[in-house]
Design a protein around this motif. Structure first.
Motif, short mmCIF file in Angstrom:
data_model
loop_
_atom_site.label_atom_id
_atom_site.label_comp_id
_atom_site.label_asym_id
_atom_site.label_seq_id
_atom_site.Cartn_x
_atom_site.Cartn_y
_atom_site.Cartn_z
N GLN A 346 17.13 7.75 3.54
CA GLN A 346 16.37 8.96 3.20
C GLN A 346 15.04 9.03 3.93
N CYS A 347 14.73 8.01 4.73
CA CYS A 347 13.41 7.92 5.37
C CYS A 347 13.47 7.96 6.90
N HIS A 348 14.65 8.19 7.47
CA HIS A 348 14.78 8.10 8.92
C HIS A 348 13.92 9.13 9.65
N ASN A 349 13.65 10.25 9.01
CA ASN A 349 12.91 11.30 9.70
C ASN A 349 11.41 11.22 9.48
N GLN A 350 10.92 10.20 8.76
CA GLN A 350 9.50 10.13 8.50
C GLN A 350 8.74 9.75 9.77
N ASP A 351 7.51 10.19 9.82
CA ASP A 351 6.65 9.92 10.97
C ASP A 351 5.24 9.62 10.44
N PRO A 352 4.65 8.47 10.78
CA PRO A 352 5.18 7.44 11.69
C PRO A 352 6.12 6.48 10.95
N GLN A 353 6.89 5.73 11.72
CA GLN A 353 7.76 4.70 11.17
C GLN A 353 6.94 3.42 10.96
N PRO A 354 7.12 2.74 9.82
CA PRO A 354 6.35 1.52 9.58
C PRO A 354 6.88 0.33 10.36
N THR A 355 6.06 -0.69 10.46
CA THR A 355 6.51 -1.98 11.01
C THR A 355 7.26 -2.73 9.92
N MET A 356 8.52 -3.01 10.17
CA MET A 356 9.34 -3.67 9.16
C MET A 356 9.22 -5.19 9.32
N CYS A 357 9.23 -5.89 8.21
CA CYS A 357 9.19 -7.35 8.23
C CYS A 357 10.49 -7.88 8.84
N GLU A 358 10.37 -8.88 9.67
CA GLU A 358 11.55 -9.46 10.31
C GLU A 358 12.21 -10.53 9.46
N THR A 359 11.46 -11.12 8.57
CA THR A 359 12.00 -12.21 7.77
C THR A 359 13.12 -11.74 6.86
N THR A 360 14.09 -12.59 6.65
CA THR A 360 15.17 -12.31 5.71
C THR A 360 14.91 -13.00 4.37
N GLU A 361 13.73 -13.59 4.24
CA GLU A 361 13.39 -14.33 3.02
C GLU A 361 12.28 -13.61 2.26
N ALA A 362 12.59 -12.42 1.80
CA ALA A 362 11.59 -11.62 1.10
C ALA A 362 11.18 -12.24 -0.23
N ASP A 363 11.99 -13.19 -0.74
CA ASP A 363 11.67 -13.84 -2.01
C ASP A 363 11.01 -15.20 -1.84
N ASN A 364 10.78 -15.62 -0.61
CA ASN A 364 10.11 -16.89 -0.34
C ASN A 364 8.60 -16.64 -0.36
N VAL A 365 8.02 -16.70 -1.57
CA VAL A 365 6.65 -16.19 -1.76
C VAL A 365 5.64 -17.24 -2.20
N TRP A 366 6.09 -18.42 -2.62
CA TRP A 366 5.16 -19.38 -3.22
C TRP A 366 4.12 -19.84 -2.20
N TYR A 367 2.87 -19.47 -2.44
CA TYR A 367 1.74 -19.76 -1.55
C TYR A 367 1.94 -19.19 -0.14
N LYS A 368 2.73 -18.14 -0.02
CA LYS A 368 2.92 -17.51 1.28
C LYS A 368 1.95 -16.33 1.42
N LYS A 369 1.39 -16.18 2.59
CA LYS A 369 0.43 -15.12 2.84
C LYS A 369 1.11 -13.75 2.81
N MET A 370 0.40 -12.76 2.26
CA MET A 370 0.89 -11.39 2.34
C MET A 370 0.98 -10.96 3.80
N GLU A 371 1.93 -10.06 4.06
CA GLU A 371 2.14 -9.58 5.42
C GLU A 371 1.80 -8.09 5.50
#
Length: 609
Positions: A346-371
Motif C-alpha cells: 500500500q506504500c509503493h507510491n509514496q514519496d520519498p521512499q524510506p531507507t529500509m533496514c537490511e538486517t533480518t534480525e528485527a527482534d535482536n534488540v538487547w543493548y542494540k543501538k536504535m537505527e
C-alpha cells in the motif's frame, strides 16, 4: 493426579505461612483464612504427607546454609540498573543517563532489600487501581508536582488515584472514550498497547475495563516513584526510556502505541524514535499522540511556547509519519491518531521512499543501538492482506495458531507442538491450583514468568484479576516473544544475569520454569535468587520447576533468604526427574531485628553450582 498427601502438605504449608499475612485493608486478609475456605487443614494436619524422598527430599533441615543479611534501610527502593548516583555519571545526550547501567560484579549488593516499615499487602484489584497504601511507596513529591493535574492525591494513610492525567483532566475513562471513536477498543481487535512516558499509568489502568493490556514505561527520574506507583496499583510497567537503545520488545508486537505529553522529542534524530515505535507496532496498528505540538495554533499560549517552535515540531512529526507510510486518521483538540498501513504494497507510491533496514534480525534488540532505518514488513504480495497475518479478536487469538508459527518463522515449533504446549501448561497450572488455592483469588495480581517459552503458562492463567509479565531470556534457544504478543499477551526481553527494570516488591507471584538449568555456568545463581527476592513482595510466592538436583541446590540457597519452601513431585508421579519447588517469602521490614532462624553454627560459603 496429585497425591492427596502432597495436597495436604502444601495446603498446610500455605496455612502456616498465613500466620503473618498483612493486608492493605488493615484487617488481615490472611492466607490461612483464604485456604480454610477451600480445604479443612485441621483434618489434613493429622495426615502423613512425606514424599518418597523422605522429609522434603531427603533432608532433615540441618544442612549448613549461608545467611543473607538485610541491606541498609537506604536501599528500600533500590533499582540496581537504574541507580540514580550511577546514572549521573553518564551523558545526558539522548537520555543516555536514564538507560540501563548495571553495576559491575564487584559492586553488586549481595543482601536482602528490605520493605519499608509498615509495608502492607496491596489492595486487591480493582480497588488497587484507585488506592495505594502510603507505607508501600512513601513518596509525596508527585502529590505536589502534579497537584493540579489530577494524577495523585494523599488522603490519610493512602494515595488516591482519581484517574486523571495532564492530558485527561476529566479522567482516563473520558479520554479513552474519545479514542474509541477512531480505534476499535471494545471488540477485542486491539489487545496490546504500549504507553511511552506513562506517568503513574492511569491510561493503562483504565484500559483493563476494555480487556486491553498496556505495557507502560517511564524513566526513573525526578518524578519519584511513577513506575513504582503503577505496579502498586496492579498495572504492568517497567522502568525504561526511549534513548539510544532499542526497546526490549519484538517487532510487530503492539496493536496500539500511545504518548500523552510524554516529553519525547519525536522529530529529533531524523525521527529515530518514531521509527522505533514503527518497529514494535503491528501492521494496521495505531499511534496516539496527545499534547504538544498537536493543534498548536489553538494551544501555544497555554503551553507557553512559541508558534514557530511548535509549528516546526508538528511539521517534522507529520513528515516522518508520511515517510513511515502511516495514515492520519484523526486530529481533534489535542489528540492526533495515525494508523500504520497493513502491508507495504500500500506504500509503493509514496514519496520519498524510506531507507529500509537490511538486517533480518528485527527482534535482536538487547543493548542494540536504535537505527535510522525503517523495519521491513513481513513479505506480502497482496495489497488486501495484512502483513504478518490477519488480526484475530481477543480472546480468540489467545489459543489460535500465531502467524509466526504457521509461517515457519520459529524454528522447531509447528502448529502441533504449539497445541501440545498449550495442553501441557494447562495440566501444569491445574496442578499448581490444586496445591495453592490462592491462584484463582485476588491474592496474586502482578505475576511474572521468568522463562515464558510460548506463553502458555500465562494463557492458562488468563483472568481479569491478574496479568503476567512474560520474560524471554536473551540466552533462550528460541526467541518466541513475538508469538506471545500475537496471542494477546505481553512480555519483555531480559538477561537474568542482570537486575530487572523494576522497583523492589512489585510482583506477587513468580514462575521460574527451568531458569536455573538455563543459566547454569552463565552467572551465579545466588545473584538471580537475590534479584527474585528484591522484586518479590513480602509473602509473595515463587514456583520453581526444574530438575530435582537443581531444585535441591536452589532450596539450600533460599533457606538463607527468609523463604519457606516445599518440594513436591511432578504431577505425573515420583519417577519423573522434574520436580516443583514452592516458596513463600517471609514478612519482614526495615528497622526490625530480623535474624533468620537458621543453623547457628559457623556458616561456611559453599560452591554455588
Amino acid at each position: 493426579m496429585m497425591p492427596i498427601f502432597i495436597i495436604a502438605g502444601l495446603c498446610c504449608f500455605f496455612y502456616i505461612l498465613g500466620a503473618w499475612q498483612r493486608s492493605g485493608s488493615g484487617k488481615g486478609d490472611r492466607i490461612a483464612d483464604l485456604v480454610n475456605k477451600q480445604m479443612d487443614c485441621s483434618v489434613l494436619l493429622n495426615m502423613n504427607y512425606e514424599t518418597h524422598h523422605g522429609n522434603d527430599f531427603g533432608t532433615d533441615g540441618s544442612e549448613e546454609v549461608e545467611e543473607f543479611k538485610p541491606c541498609k534501610d537506604q536501599y528500600i527502593d533500590y533499582t540496581p540498573c537504574q541507580d540514580q548516583t550511577r546514572a549521573m555519571t553518564f551523558s545526558r545526550k539522548n537520555m543516555i543517563y536514564r538507560e540501563r547501567h548495571c553495576p559491575p560484579e564487584e559492586k553488586k549488593l549481595r543482601c536482602l532489600v528490605p520493605a519499608p516499615a509498615g509495608y502492607v499487602t496491596p489492595f486487591p484489584w480493582p480497588k488497587s487501581r484507585d488506592y495505594v497504601p502510603y507505607e508501600n511507596a512513601p513518596h509525596k513529591s508527585l502529590t505536589v508536582e502534579k497537584a493540579v493535574q489530577n494524577w495523585i492525591q494523599y488522603e490519610g494513610n493512602v494515595f488516591k488515584f482519581p484517574g486523571g492525567g495532564t492530558q485527561f483532566p476529566e479522567g482516563a475513562d473520558v479520554y479513552i472514550e474519545e479514542l474509541t471513536t477512531v480505534i476499535p477498543l471494545d471488540n477485542g481487535m486491539v489487545r496490546t498497547a504500549l504507553d511511552t512516558g506513562c506517568g503513574v499509568a492511569s491510561w493503562g489502568a483504565y484500559l483493563f475495563k476494555r480487556n486491553v493490556t498496556a505495557m507502560s514505561f517511564a524513566p526513573r527520574d525526578s518524578h519519584e516513584a511513577q513506575v513504582q506507583f503503577a505496579l502498586e496499583r496492579g498495572v504492568p510497567a517497567v522502568i525504561g526510556v526511549l534513548g539510544t537503545i532499542k526497546l526490549p520488545y519484538p517487532s510487530r508486537a503492539f496493536d496500539m502505541a500511545h504518548c500523552s505529553r510524554c516529553l519525547i522529542p519525536w522529530g529529533a534524530n531524523d525521527g529515530m524514535y518514531m521509527k522505533e515505535v514503527d518497529r514494535v507496532l503491528r501492521p494496521g496498528g495505531y499511534w496516539v499522540l496527545s499534547g504538544p505540538p498537536i493543534n498548536w495554533r489553538t494551544n501555544y499560549k497555554a503551553w507557553n511556547r512559541s508558534e514557530e517552535e511548535l509549528e516546526e515540531e508538528q511539521r517534522k512529526i507529520e513528515e516522518i509519519a508520511n515517510l513511515l507510510c502511516w495514515e492520519k486518521k484523526h486530529e481533534k483538540g489535542e489528540i492526533a491518531i495515525w494508523r500504520k498501513r497493513e502491508n507495504y504494497e500500500q506504500c509503493h507510491n509514496q514519496d520519498p521512499q524510506p531507507t529500509m533496514c537490511e538486517t533480518t534480525e528485527a527482534d535482536n534488540v538487547w543493548y542494540k543501538k536504535m537505527e535510522g532505518c525503517v523495519t521491513p514488513y513481513p513479505d506480502s504480495f497482496d495489497s488486501d492482506k495484512v502483513a504478518g497475518g490477519t488480526w484475530k479478536p481477543f480472546p480468540e487469538r489467545l489459543n489460535a495458531v500465531p502467524f509466526r508459527i504457521s509461517s515457519g518463522s520459529v524454528r522447531g515449533v509447528s502448529a502441533e507442538t504449539y497445541q501440545d504446549d498449550i495442553r501441557l501448561w494447562k495440566k501444569h497450572v491445574n496442578a499448581y491450583r490444586r496445591i495453592n488455592k490462592l491462584i484463582d483469588t485476588s491474592r496474586y495480581r502482578n505475576i511474572m514468568d521468568m522463562n515464558a517459552g510460548l506463553g502458555s503458562f500465562a494463557a492458562a492463567l488468563e483472568s481479569p484479576r491478574l496479568w503476567v509479565m512474560n520474560v524471554m531470556p536473551t540466552i533462550a534457544e528460541k526467541d518466541t516473544l513475538g508469538v506471545i504478543y500475537e496471542r494477546g499477551l505481553i512480555g519483555i526481553y531480559h538477561d537474568w544475569c542482570e537486575a530487572f527494570s523494576t522497583y523492589p516488591r512489585t510482583y506477587d507471584l513468580i514462575h521460574a520454569n527451568g531458569v536455573f538449568s538455563l543459566y547454569k555456568d552463565k552467572c551465579d545463581p545466588v545473584d538471580i535468587l537475590l534479584e527474585m527476592d528484591r522484586i518479590l513482595r513480602p509473602e509473595g510466592t515463587v514456583i520453581f520447576r526444574d530438575q530435582e538436583v537443581v531444585l535441591i541446590k536452589v532450596r539450600r540457597i533460599v533457606r538463607g533468604m527468609r523463604w519457606n519452601t516445599k518440594i513436591v513431585d511432578h504431577e505425573d508421579g515420583p519417577l519423573v526427574p522434574e520436580k516443583v519447588l514452592f516458596a513463600v517469602k517471609k514478612y519482614w521490614v526495615a528497622g526490625e531485628n530480623n535474624s533468620t532462624p537458621l543453623n547457628r553454627a559457623e556458616h561456611k560459603k559453599e560452591k554455588r553450582w
